[in-house]
Design a protein around this motif. Sequence first.
Motif, PDB file in Angstrom:
ATOM      1  N   SER A 267      69.308  -6.274 -44.115  1.00  0.00           N
ATOM      2  CA  SER A 267      69.465  -4.860 -44.486  1.00  0.00           C
ATOM      3  C   SER A 267      69.554  -3.974 -43.248  1.00  0.00           C
TER       4      SER A 267
ATOM      5  N   GLY B  63      72.712  -2.406 -53.862  1.00  0.00           N
ATOM      6  CA  GLY B  63      72.382  -3.441 -52.887  1.00  0.00           C
ATOM      7  C   GLY B  63      73.107  -4.748 -53.087  1.00  0.00           C
TER       8      GLY B  63
ATOM      9  N   GLY C 233      72.600  -8.953 -52.355  1.00  0.00           N
ATOM     10  CA  GLY C 233      72.060  -8.294 -51.175  1.00  0.00           C
ATOM     11  C   GLY C 233      73.070  -8.027 -50.081  1.00  0.00           C
TER      12      GLY C 233
ATOM     13  N   GLU D 268      72.861  -4.357 -49.141  1.00  0.00           N
ATOM     14  CA  GLU D 268      71.514  -3.802 -49.012  1.00  0.00           C
ATOM     15  C   GLU D 268      71.346  -3.134 -47.652  1.00  0.00           C
TER      16      GLU D 268
ATOM     17  N   THR E 202      67.207   1.213 -49.062  1.00  0.00           N
ATOM     18  CA  THR E 202      67.206   0.664 -50.422  1.00  0.00           C
ATOM     19  C   THR E 202      66.250  -0.522 -50.507  1.00  0.00           C
ATOM     20  N   TYR E 203      66.180  -1.306 -49.437  1.00  0.00           N
ATOM     21  CA  TYR E 203      65.237  -2.422 -49.422  1.00  0.00           C
ATOM     22  C   TYR E 203      63.807  -1.908 -49.419  1.00  0.00           C
TER      23      TYR E 203
END
Length: 295
Positions: free
Chosen positions: A68, A240, A244, A247, A251-252
């Motif tokens: 991320s 995300g 992922g 992501e 957002t994570y």
Amino acid sequence: MRKRSGRSAFIFLCAAPAVILFTVFMIIPTINVFRMSLFRRSAYSTTEIFVGFDNFARLMKDTNFIRSMQNTILLIVVVTIITFFFALVFAAILTREEIKGQNFFRVIFYIPNILSVVVISAIFSAIYDTNNGTLNSLLSLFSGETVKILWKGESMVMVSLIIAMVWQAIGYYMVMYMASMASVPQSLYESASLDGAGRIKQFFQVTLPLIWTNIRTTLTFFIISTINMAFLFVKAMTSGGPNGASEVALTYMYKQAYTNSSYGYGMAIGALIFLFSFGLSALVNVVTKREPLEF
């Protein structure tokens, strides 16, 4: 003496509301984020267990967080470069060239900045739609065969986000640079022209140095805002996903704090993002520092 005391009291009363609001809504929450990053707790529980720097040690081993952050840095670098390049080019063209309807183009370019991120995300989601999206339909029309590119698939989702974020930001910075360029004396361009400098050379030797202070300011502001805008675009367009691939750090953080009931861990991510954005802004200011030119 009374006059000076009354002036100080007046200044204090004027500044007090802003200082109080900044302290209550910025300073205290920021300190609280760092405090909570040292505890293990859930978002909706008051039970706290002190774990020290364990949350930060966990971050260094979390491959999802590392991914991320890589996506966040990618967006900061690519979106910033593309946005500022086109904003400067369009501003120079609309300022220096005699184009009819300059005000019309200013409005057209600025409209995306007025729209909310949710609206822009809905527009681009429709454009990127695999079956009936505008982009695939145009590619099918020109290629003569059915094109079904997964614009929000794992391999293309970051490109799709970059395009949407650039489209949203260009107009705002273009208008700001147009205002700066309009204040540059025409006599400087005339002198440069007499010395044999063309349009491109004039841009790099006259325009760019004289608006450099404005560029520095907007660059720092844009880097910080890109971190926040990335969260909004990802949340509205992709959540995300897929797997992922889109992501970003914020957002994570949100998912860890409010979805996975790892509030302390989420706050550790928030603290790291705060330090990262602060350090990056300071670095940009140092790298872009130069003697201001006056005219």
